[in-house]
Design an enzyme around this catalytic site. Structure first.
Site, PDB file in Angstrom:
ATOM      1  N   SER A 153      43.891  25.810  48.117  1.00  4.22           N
ATOM      2  CA  SER A 153      43.580  25.772  46.683  1.00  4.22           C
ATOM      3  C   SER A 153      43.092  24.412  46.191  1.00  4.22           C
ATOM      4  O   SER A 153      42.568  24.309  45.092  1.00  4.22           O
ATOM      5  CB  SER A 153      44.790  26.201  45.849  1.00  4.22           C
ATOM      6  OG  SER A 153      45.802  25.216  45.874  1.00  4.22           O
ATOM      7  N   LYS A 159      48.546  20.650  42.717  1.00  5.46           N
ATOM      8  CA  LYS A 159      47.512  20.991  41.737  1.00  5.46           C
ATOM      9  C   LYS A 159      47.054  19.726  41.026  1.00  5.46           C
ATOM     10  O   LYS A 159      47.694  18.686  41.066  1.00  5.46           O
ATOM     11  CB  LYS A 159      48.032  21.986  40.688  1.00  5.46           C
ATOM     12  CG  LYS A 159      48.541  23.298  41.246  1.00  5.46           C
ATOM     13  CD  LYS A 159      47.454  24.130  41.860  1.00  5.46           C
ATOM     14  CE  LYS A 159      48.013  25.430  42.432  1.00  5.46           C
ATOM     15  NZ  LYS A 159      47.110  26.076  43.349  1.00  5.46           N
TER      16      LYS A 159
END
Length: 169
Positions: free
Chosen positions: A20, A67
């Site tokens: 991701s 993230k």
């Protein structure tokens, strides 16, 4: 005893669990994170953070996520402007770290980040289960800042490198 790299269990070293964050980080990269004071975030927009979030995590992450911080408390984050860019407080972001071929978001959104929270996105937007995937949940897609376990300062294994941030403009 042979070891293939630094242990992921060290408080400041964490393995990237998924793709991701490609191209900035790759699965298996070992990250060095500034852990500061556990449970207290001084994360800023553009920082890549390690989050302890067992609710959002799935797969090989052991309850930890990596993230990028896009919005902090009080920010209004939306997607997208007429040029397809993520906008924070009326200013479009320049995001050179977004994976080639990915749009800044394939999902429109508009969020005011509540006090004590962060809005986070993966750099590989087309595969990242990030704030956008949790918009309908309590917190409106934001994560409590207290879940930050460290701000990533670099990759230490199997390659060495820094981590770039966001800019507006």
């Amino acid at each position: 005893m042979r070891r293939d790299g630094p242990p992921a269990a060290h408080p400041g070293v964490r393995a990237v669990p998924t793709d991701s964050m490609v191209p900035t980080l790759r699965p298996g990269d070992r990250l060095l994170a500034d852990t500061g004071w556990p449970g207290r975030s001084t994360a800023s927009r553009g920082d890549v953070v390690v989050l302890a979030n067992p609710v959002w995590s799935n797969g090989p992450s052991d309850g930890f996520l990596v993230k990028r911080v896009i919005g902090t408390a009080g920010d209004v984050v939306l997607c997208c402007d007429n040029r397809g860019r993520v906008v924070v407080n009326g200013v479009p972001l320049v995001e050179p770290y977004v994976a080639p071929g990915d749009d800044p978001s394939d999902v429109p959104f508009s969020v005011r980040v509540p006090p004590g929270a962060l809005f986070v996105l993966g750099d590989h937007r087309s595969v990242s289960a990030d704030s956008r995937a949790h918009m309908g949940e309590p917190g409106g897609g934001t994560v409590p800042a207290r879940q930050v376990r460290g701000i990533v300062v670099g990759v230490v294994y199997p390659r060495l490198g820094g981590v770039s941030g966001a800019s507006s403009g």
